[in-house]
Write a protein that holds these residues in place. Structure first.
Motif, PDB file in Angstrom:
ATOM      1  N   ALA A  32       0.678  -1.185   0.006  1.00  0.00           N
ATOM      2  CA  ALA A  32       0.165  -0.187  -0.082  1.00  0.00           C
ATOM      3  C   ALA A  32       0.814   1.112  -0.010  1.00  0.00           C
ATOM      4  CB  ALA A  32      -0.806   0.116   1.252  1.00  0.00           C
ATOM      5  N   ALA A  33       2.042   1.320   0.699  1.00  0.00           N
ATOM      6  CA  ALA A  33       2.954   2.390   0.803  1.00  0.00           C
ATOM      7  C   ALA A  33       3.449   2.427  -0.441  1.00  0.00           C
ATOM      8  CB  ALA A  33       3.826   2.065   1.931  1.00  0.00           C
ATOM      9  N   ASP A  36       0.800   4.030  -3.130  1.00  0.00           N
ATOM     10  CA  ASP A  36       0.534   5.374  -2.715  1.00  0.00           C
ATOM     11  C   ASP A  36       1.903   6.169  -3.331  1.00  0.00           C
ATOM     12  OD1 ASP A  36      -1.635   4.745  -1.456  1.00  0.00           O
ATOM     13  OD2 ASP A  36      -0.984   5.052   0.548  1.00  0.00           O
ATOM     14  N   GLY A  37       3.146   5.882  -3.044  1.00  0.00           N
ATOM     15  CA  GLY A  37       4.219   6.362  -3.582  1.00  0.00           C
ATOM     16  C   GLY A  37       4.233   6.384  -5.215  1.00  0.00           C
ATOM     17  N   ARG A  39       1.670   6.290  -7.272  1.00  0.00           N
ATOM     18  CA  ARG A  39       0.634   7.160  -7.552  1.00  0.00           C
ATOM     19  C   ARG A  39       0.990   8.813  -7.648  1.00  0.00           C
ATOM     20  NH1 ARG A  39      -2.743   3.442  -4.717  1.00  0.00           N
ATOM     21  NH2 ARG A  39      -3.641   1.928  -6.314  1.00  0.00           N
ATOM     22  N   ALA A  40       1.589   9.235  -6.530  1.00  0.00           N
ATOM     23  CA  ALA A  40       1.821  10.323  -6.141  1.00  0.00           C
ATOM     24  C   ALA A  40       2.895  10.771  -7.097  1.00  0.00           C
ATOM     25  CB  ALA A  40       2.256  10.492  -4.519  1.00  0.00           C
TER      26      ALA A  40
END
Length: 76
Positions: A32-33, A36-37, A39-40
Motif C-alpha cells: 500500500a505504501a 501510494d508512492g 501514484r503520487a
C-alpha cells in the motif's frame, strides 16, 4: 519495510504500471505504501507536464497576438 529486489526496483523506477504491479505482489508488507508512492510520483509528473504545456500554449498565444496585423487590410 525491506528493500525491493533489484529487478523489481528497476521496474518501479521505469513504469507506474509496473510499480503498481510490484505493489500488488507485496501484499500487506508495504504494498500500500509503495502504491501510494507510485501514484503520487505519477501525479507529480503529470502536473508538471501540464503546467509546462500550458506555459508553451500561453507564450504561443501571446506571440500570435503581437504578430497580428494592427489594422485590417484595405481593398483598393
Amino acid at each position: 519495510m525491506g528493500q525491493l529486489p533489484a529487478e523489481a526496483a528497476e521496474s518501479v523506477r521505469h513504469s507506474a504500471a509496473a510499480g503498481l504491479h510490484v505493489a500488488d505482489t507485496l501484499g500487506t508488507r508495504g504494498g500500500a505504501a509503495l502504491a501510494d508512492g507510485v501514484r503520487a510520483a505519477f501525479m507529480d509528473g503529470l502536473s508538471a507536464s501540464l503546467v509546462a504545456v500550458c506555459l508553451v500554449v500561453l507564450v504561443a498565444a501571446i506571440g500570435c497576438l503581437f504578430r497580428a496585423p494592427k489594422a485590417p487590410p484595405t481593398s483598393d
